[in-house]
Design a protein around this motif. Structure first.
Motif, PDB file in Angstrom:
ATOM      1  N   LEU A 152       0.828  -1.243  -0.072  1.00  0.00           N
ATOM      2  CA  LEU A 152      -0.079   0.038   0.044  1.00  0.00           C
ATOM      3  C   LEU A 152       0.828   1.239   0.161  1.00  0.00           C
ATOM      4  CD1 LEU A 152      -2.625  -1.260   2.789  1.00  0.00           C
ATOM      5  CD2 LEU A 152      -3.118  -0.752   0.332  1.00  0.00           C
ATOM      6  N   SER A 153       1.999   1.045   0.868  1.00  0.00           N
ATOM      7  CA  SER A 153       2.768   2.508   0.941  1.00  0.00           C
ATOM      8  C   SER A 153       3.285   2.993  -0.506  1.00  0.00           C
ATOM      9  CB  SER A 153       4.169   2.122   1.669  1.00  0.00           C
ATOM     10  OG  SER A 153       4.832   1.080   1.233  1.00  0.00           O
ATOM     11  N   ASN A 154       3.355   1.882  -1.638  1.00  0.00           N
ATOM     12  CA  ASN A 154       3.845   2.358  -2.795  1.00  0.00           C
ATOM     13  C   ASN A 154       3.137   3.229  -3.385  1.00  0.00           C
ATOM     14  OD1 ASN A 154       6.025   0.669  -2.683  1.00  0.00           O
ATOM     15  ND2 ASN A 154       4.693  -0.958  -3.474  1.00  0.00           N
ATOM     16  N   TYR A 155       1.600   3.582  -3.146  1.00  0.00           N
ATOM     17  CA  TYR A 155       0.690   4.193  -3.839  1.00  0.00           C
ATOM     18  C   TYR A 155      -0.123   5.032  -2.834  1.00  0.00           C
ATOM     19  CZ  TYR A 155       1.459   0.792  -7.192  1.00  0.00           C
ATOM     20  OH  TYR A 155       2.176   0.017  -8.218  1.00  0.00           O
ATOM     21  N   LEU A 156       0.563   5.553  -1.729  1.00  0.00           N
ATOM     22  CA  LEU A 156       0.235   6.630  -0.631  1.00  0.00           C
ATOM     23  C   LEU A 156       0.969   7.542  -0.582  1.00  0.00           C
ATOM     24  CD1 LEU A 156      -1.365   4.272   1.794  1.00  0.00           C
ATOM     25  CD2 LEU A 156      -2.868   5.409   0.206  1.00  0.00           C
ATOM     26  N   GLN A 157       0.456   8.728  -0.239  1.00  0.00           N
ATOM     27  CA  GLN A 157       1.410   9.685   0.115  1.00  0.00           C
ATOM     28  C   GLN A 157       0.901  10.196   1.618  1.00  0.00           C
ATOM     29  OE1 GLN A 157       3.222  12.736  -2.851  1.00  0.00           O
ATOM     30  NE2 GLN A 157       1.205  12.717  -3.414  1.00  0.00           N
ATOM     31  N   VAL A 158       1.619  10.590   2.409  1.00  0.00           N
ATOM     32  CA  VAL A 158       1.458  11.054   3.952  1.00  0.00           C
ATOM     33  C   VAL A 158       1.566  12.509   3.960  1.00  0.00           C
ATOM     34  CG1 VAL A 158       2.035  10.729   6.278  1.00  0.00           C
ATOM     35  CG2 VAL A 158       2.327   8.701   4.599  1.00  0.00           C
ATOM     36  N   LYS A 159       0.469  13.120   4.412  1.00  0.00           N
ATOM     37  CA  LYS A 159       0.489  14.333   4.754  1.00  0.00           C
ATOM     38  C   LYS A 159       0.299  14.592   6.506  1.00  0.00           C
ATOM     39  CE  LYS A 159      -2.360  17.067   1.906  1.00  0.00           C
ATOM     40  NZ  LYS A 159      -3.353  17.354   1.087  1.00  0.00           N
ATOM     41  N   SER A 160       0.903  15.578   6.860  1.00  0.00           N
ATOM     42  CA  SER A 160       0.915  16.067   8.132  1.00  0.00           C
ATOM     43  C   SER A 160      -0.276  17.304   8.204  1.00  0.00           C
ATOM     44  CB  SER A 160       2.037  16.431   8.868  1.00  0.00           C
ATOM     45  OG  SER A 160       3.011  15.092   8.645  1.00  0.00           O
ATOM     46  N   VAL A 161      -0.983  17.141   9.179  1.00  0.00           N
ATOM     47  CA  VAL A 161      -1.995  18.301   9.395  1.00  0.00           C
ATOM     48  C   VAL A 161      -1.497  19.008  10.983  1.00  0.00           C
ATOM     49  CG1 VAL A 161      -4.475  19.094   9.549  1.00  0.00           C
ATOM     50  CG2 VAL A 161      -3.552  17.338   7.843  1.00  0.00           C
ATOM     51  N   ILE A 162      -1.404  20.006  11.045  1.00  0.00           N
ATOM     52  CA  ILE A 162      -1.246  20.368  12.594  1.00  0.00           C
ATOM     53  C   ILE A 162      -2.167  21.755  12.670  1.00  0.00           C
ATOM     54  CG2 ILE A 162       0.382  21.735  14.125  1.00  0.00           C
ATOM     55  CD1 ILE A 162       1.799  19.954  10.699  1.00  0.00           C
ATOM     56  N   THR A 163      -2.889  21.592  13.985  1.00  0.00           N
ATOM     57  CA  THR A 163      -3.918  22.654  14.309  1.00  0.00           C
ATOM     58  C   THR A 163      -3.532  23.175  15.841  1.00  0.00           C
ATOM     59  OG1 THR A 163      -5.486  21.346  12.997  1.00  0.00           O
ATOM     60  CG2 THR A 163      -6.311  23.205  14.266  1.00  0.00           C
ATOM     61  N   PRO A 164      -3.493  24.696  15.899  1.00  0.00           N
ATOM     62  CA  PRO A 164      -3.311  24.923  17.240  1.00  0.00           C
ATOM     63  C   PRO A 164      -4.426  24.704  18.293  1.00  0.00           C
ATOM     64  CG  PRO A 164      -2.825  26.869  15.593  1.00  0.00           C
ATOM     65  CD  PRO A 164      -3.573  25.671  15.044  1.00  0.00           C
ATOM     66  N   LEU A 165      -4.103  24.331  19.481  1.00  0.00           N
ATOM     67  CA  LEU A 165      -5.201  24.119  20.553  1.00  0.00           C
ATOM     68  C   LEU A 165      -5.405  25.637  21.223  1.00  0.00           C
ATOM     69  CD1 LEU A 165      -4.133  20.656  21.884  1.00  0.00           C
ATOM     70  CD2 LEU A 165      -6.216  21.405  20.368  1.00  0.00           C
ATOM     71  N   LYS A 166      -6.355  26.339  21.011  1.00  0.00           N
ATOM     72  CA  LYS A 166      -6.320  27.593  21.318  1.00  0.00           C
ATOM     73  C   LYS A 166      -6.660  27.598  23.111  1.00  0.00           C
ATOM     74  CE  LYS A 166      -5.822  29.847  17.709  1.00  0.00           C
ATOM     75  NZ  LYS A 166      -4.769  30.689  17.454  1.00  0.00           N
ATOM     76  N   ASN A 167      -7.625  26.764  23.697  1.00  0.00           N
ATOM     77  CA  ASN A 167      -7.557  26.628  24.930  1.00  0.00           C
ATOM     78  C   ASN A 167      -7.467  25.285  25.519  1.00  0.00           C
ATOM     79  OD1 ASN A 167      -8.876  26.975  27.741  1.00  0.00           O
ATOM     80  ND2 ASN A 167     -11.139  27.104  26.823  1.00  0.00           N
ATOM     81  N   PRO A 168      -6.216  25.256  26.034  1.00  0.00           N
ATOM     82  CA  PRO A 168      -5.699  24.025  26.596  1.00  0.00           C
ATOM     83  C   PRO A 168      -5.916  23.625  28.044  1.00  0.00           C
ATOM     84  CG  PRO A 168      -3.812  25.623  26.828  1.00  0.00           C
ATOM     85  CD  PRO A 168      -5.206  26.415  26.106  1.00  0.00           C
ATOM     86  N   ALA A 169      -6.878  24.512  28.673  1.00  0.00           N
ATOM     87  CA  ALA A 169      -7.133  24.028  29.992  1.00  0.00           C
ATOM     88  C   ALA A 169      -7.710  22.697  30.545  1.00  0.00           C
ATOM     89  CB  ALA A 169      -8.125  25.165  30.300  1.00  0.00           C
ATOM     90  N   TRP A 170      -8.205  22.254  29.429  1.00  0.00           N
ATOM     91  CA  TRP A 170      -8.826  20.748  29.723  1.00  0.00           C
ATOM     92  C   TRP A 170      -7.806  19.904  29.627  1.00  0.00           C
ATOM     93  CZ3 TRP A 170      -8.449  17.598  25.598  1.00  0.00           C
ATOM     94  CH2 TRP A 170      -8.357  18.228  24.291  1.00  0.00           C
ATOM     95  N   LEU A 171      -6.676  19.990  28.765  1.00  0.00           N
ATOM     96  CA  LEU A 171      -5.679  18.938  28.713  1.00  0.00           C
ATOM     97  C   LEU A 171      -4.951  18.453  30.022  1.00  0.00           C
ATOM     98  CD1 LEU A 171      -3.922  20.413  25.497  1.00  0.00           C
ATOM     99  CD2 LEU A 171      -5.495  18.631  25.437  1.00  0.00           C
TER     100      LEU A 171
END
Length: 526
Positions: free
Chosen positions: A507-526
C-alpha cells in the motif's frame, strides 16, 4: 505460486549412456506435442484500453502475439506509441483530478473490486486458457496457481480499501497533529511476461484500493489476459479513465510512460538492466518515486542434516517451475559435500522424468519457453556451461522440432565464476555446486549482484536462524520454496530492486502521507 510437490505419476522409463564425459538422456514426452490442442477461448480484446473504451492505436499499427507452442500468430494487437501514452495519461489524470474514484467512499471502491473478484472467478477458465496460450505455462498451473492467486490479491486489497487511515501524533507544544494517507495520483505500471495476470494483480489491486488511477503497459509477448481482465473490471463498475491498458514495445511505450511528467508514480517488474533505464527516465522528468522488482539468481542451500529427498524435490520445483521463467528461481543449488553425489544423481533422474509437451494436455509439467529470443538465449547459456567445464547430467538440447521447448537441463560441478552460475538464465537449467561449511556457503551465496530470494534446508534451528540473518535477500524460505500469499511482502536487496509489493507494505507504494497541524487555543482541559 504455493509450493507443490512434483509428481512422478506421469514419468517414463529412463535411458542413458555416457560419451565424452557428458551424460546423455532420453526424456519423457507428451503425445500432444505434435498436435497442439486448440485453446477453448475466443480472442475478443486486442485494442488499447483508454478512458474506458477499447480503441485503435493512434498510428493504426498492430503487432502479432505468438503461440509459443508453435510460433504461430494468435492475434494482432494494437501497437501503442508515445501519442497513445499521452492519451492514456491524460485520461488517467482527468479521472484522478475530476473523476469519482479518489473521491468515492472507500467502501464503494471495495465493493467494485469485490464485484470484479466475482467476475474473475466466473471467467477463470477463459483467463487461464488465455494465459497458457499466450505464455506457454501449463494450463494445470494456470488454473491452480495463477488464477487463484490473482483472485486472492484482488480480494485482499479490496479488504484494505476501507482500512487505510492516518494517525494521531503526539507533538510538543499546544497542537493537535494528525496524518492523512492520500492516493499518490496517476500510477504508471509496467509488467513482465512470465506471470502476466498475476503481475497485473500485484500492480493494479493496491493502486486501485488506495484511490489512484493507472496507466499499465503489458509485456508485448503476453497482452491478452490483462486486456480481458480490464474489460471485467469495467463490467464491475470501474469508472472511465481509472485503468488504462497499453500494449506495445518498451522504447516507444515504456520509455514515454516512465518519463511522462503527469505520471506521479512508477512501478516496474522486469530485468535489472531495463530497471536501471526506467529509473533514469523517471528521474529526468519529475523525480517520480519508482518501485522496482528485478532479476534474481537465488541460492538454494541444502545442509547435510536436511530431509534430502524433500530438498531434491523442492530444488527441482524451485528451478523448473514455469519453465524456469521465475525471478525467484533457485538457480544456484548449493549442496553439502557429504550428500552431494546422491543429490546430483536423484536430481538428474527427476529431470529425466519431467513431462514436456503441449501445456494444455493433462499431465504435462513443462511447456515451451516464451519466444524465440528467450529460447535461443537459454540454449546459448547451456552451450557456455558445457564449454566452461560444468558436467552436463541431463538435457542440454531443444525438445521436439516445433515451438520453443527445451529439455530440462541439469549441470553439476558448477563453479562460481562460470556464467551459468552468475547470470540469470531464466530457463530450465539447474546448476548444482558443493560446499563444505556454513561460513563458506554464506559468503558464496551473497557473492552476487542479486538479492531477491533464497531457500535453506536444514533440521537445525540454529543453522536456520543464522542463515536467515546472514543472507542478503528479500525472502528466505526455510524447508520450503516459492510460498506466496497476498499478505506476504515481496521484493529484493541490491540489484534485485527496491520497495516491497503485496501485503500492507504494498500500500505504501501508492500513498502519500500528509501531516496536519492545528493549534489548540484553549488547553485548560488538557
Amino acid at each position: 505460486m504455493a509450493t507443490r510437490r512434483i509428481s512422478s505419476l506421469f514419468s517414463r522409463s529412463l535411458g542413458r549412456y555416457s560419451t565424452f564425459g557428458k551424460r546423455i538422456s532420453s526424456y519423457s514426452t507428451s503425445a500432444a506435442y505434435d498436435v497442439p490442442i486448440n485453446p477453448p477461448v475466443q480472442i475478443n480484446y486486442t485494442k488499447l484500453l483508454i478512458n474506458g473504451e477499447f480503441v485503435d492505436a493512434a498510428s493504426g499499427k498492430t503487432f502479432p502475439t505468438f503461440d509459443p507452442r508453435t510460433g504461430d500468430v494468435i492475434a494482432h494487437i494494437s501497437e501503442a506509441d508515445a501519442e497513445d501514452v499521452n492519451r492514456a495519461v491524460s485520461a488517467a489524470r482527468k479521472a484522478f483530478d475530476e473523476g469519482p474514484w479518489p473521491k468515492m467512499s472507500a467502501h464503494d471502491r471495495s465493493r467494485i473490486m469485490l464485484k470484479f473478484v466475482d467476475l474473475l472467478e466466473k471467467h477463470s477458465e477463459e483467463l487461464a486458457a488465455l494465459e497458457t496460450w499466450d505464455n506457454g505455462k501449463t494450463y494445470a498451473k494456470a488454473t491452480t496457481d495463477d488464477l487463484p492467486l490473482t483472485i486472492r490479491i484482488f480480494r485482499y486489497y479490496a479488504g484494505w480499501a476501507d482500512k487505510i487511515h492516518g494517525l494521531t501524533v503526539p507533538a510538543d507544544g499546544l497542537y493537535h497533529v494528525h496524518t492523512l494517507h492520500e492516493p499518490i495520483g496517476v500510477a504508471g505500471q509496467i509488467i513482465p511476461w512470465n506471470f502476466p495476470l498475476l503481475m497485473f494483480a500485484w500492480k493494479v489491486a493496491p493502486a486501485l484500493a488506495c484511490g489512484n488511477t493507472v496507466v499499465l503497459k503489458t509485456a508485448e509477448q503476453t497482452p491478452l489476459s490483462a486486456l480481458y481482465a480490464s474489460k471485467l473490471l469495467h463490467e464491475a463498475g470501474l469508472p472511465q479513465g481509472v485503468l488504462n491498458v497499453l500494449s506495445g514495445y518498451g522504447p516507444v511505450v515504456g520509455a514515454p510512460l516512465a518519463s511522462h511528467i503527469d505520471v506521479d508514480k512508477l512501478a516496474f517488474t522486469g530485468s535489472t538492466d531495463t530497471g536501471k533505464a526506467v529509473v533514469k527516465l523517471a528521474a529526468k522528468s519529475n523525480l517520480k518515486p519508482v518501485t522496482l522488482e528485478l532479476g534474481g539468481k537465488s541460492p538454494f542451500i541444502v545442509f547435510q542434516d536436511a530431509d534430502v529427498d524433500k530438498a531434491i524435490e523442492d530444488a527441482h520445483f524451485a528451478l523448473f517451475y514455469n519453465q524456469g521463467q521465475c525471478c525467484t528461481a533457485g538457480s544456484r543449488t548449493f549442496v553439502h559435500e557429504s550428500i552431494y553425489d546422491d543429490f546430483v544423481e536423484k536430481s538428474r533422474e527427476l529431470a529425466l522424468k519431467r513431462v514436456v509437451g503441449d501445456p494444455f494436455k493433462k499431465g504435462v509439467e513443462q511447456g515451451p519457453q516464451i519466444d524465440a529470443e528467450q529460447f535461443e538465449k537459454i540454449l546459448k547459456y547451456i552451450k557456455i556451461g558445457i564449454e566452461s567445464g560444468a558436467r552436463l547430467e541431463a538435457g542440454g538440447e531443444r525438445f521436439g522440432s516445433k515451438g520453443y521447448y527445451i529439455q530440462p537441463t541439469v549441470f553439476s560441478d558448477v563453479q562460481d565464476d562460470m556464467l551459468i552460475a552468475k547470470d540469470e538464465i531464466f530457463g530450465p537449467v539447474q546448476s548444482i555446486s558443493k560446499f563444505r561449511d556454513i561460513n563458506e556457503v554464506i559468503q558464496r551465496a551473497n557473492a552476487t549482484q542479486y538479492g531477491l530470494a533464497a531457500g535453506v534446508y536444514t533440521k537445525a534451528l540454529d543453522t536456520a536462524n543464522t542463515m536467515t540473518r546472514a543472507l542478503r535477500v528479500g525472502t528466505v524460505w526455510v524447508n520450503c520454496y516459492d510460498v506466496f500469499d497476498a499478505s506476504i511482502p515481496f521484493g529484493g536487496y541490491k540489484m534485485s530492486g527496491n520497495g516491497r509489493e503485496k501485503g500492507m507494505y504494498g500500500l505504501s507504494n501508492y500513498l502519500q502521507v500528509k501531516s496536519v497541524i492545528t493549534p489548540l487555543k484553549n488547553p485548560a482541559w488538557l
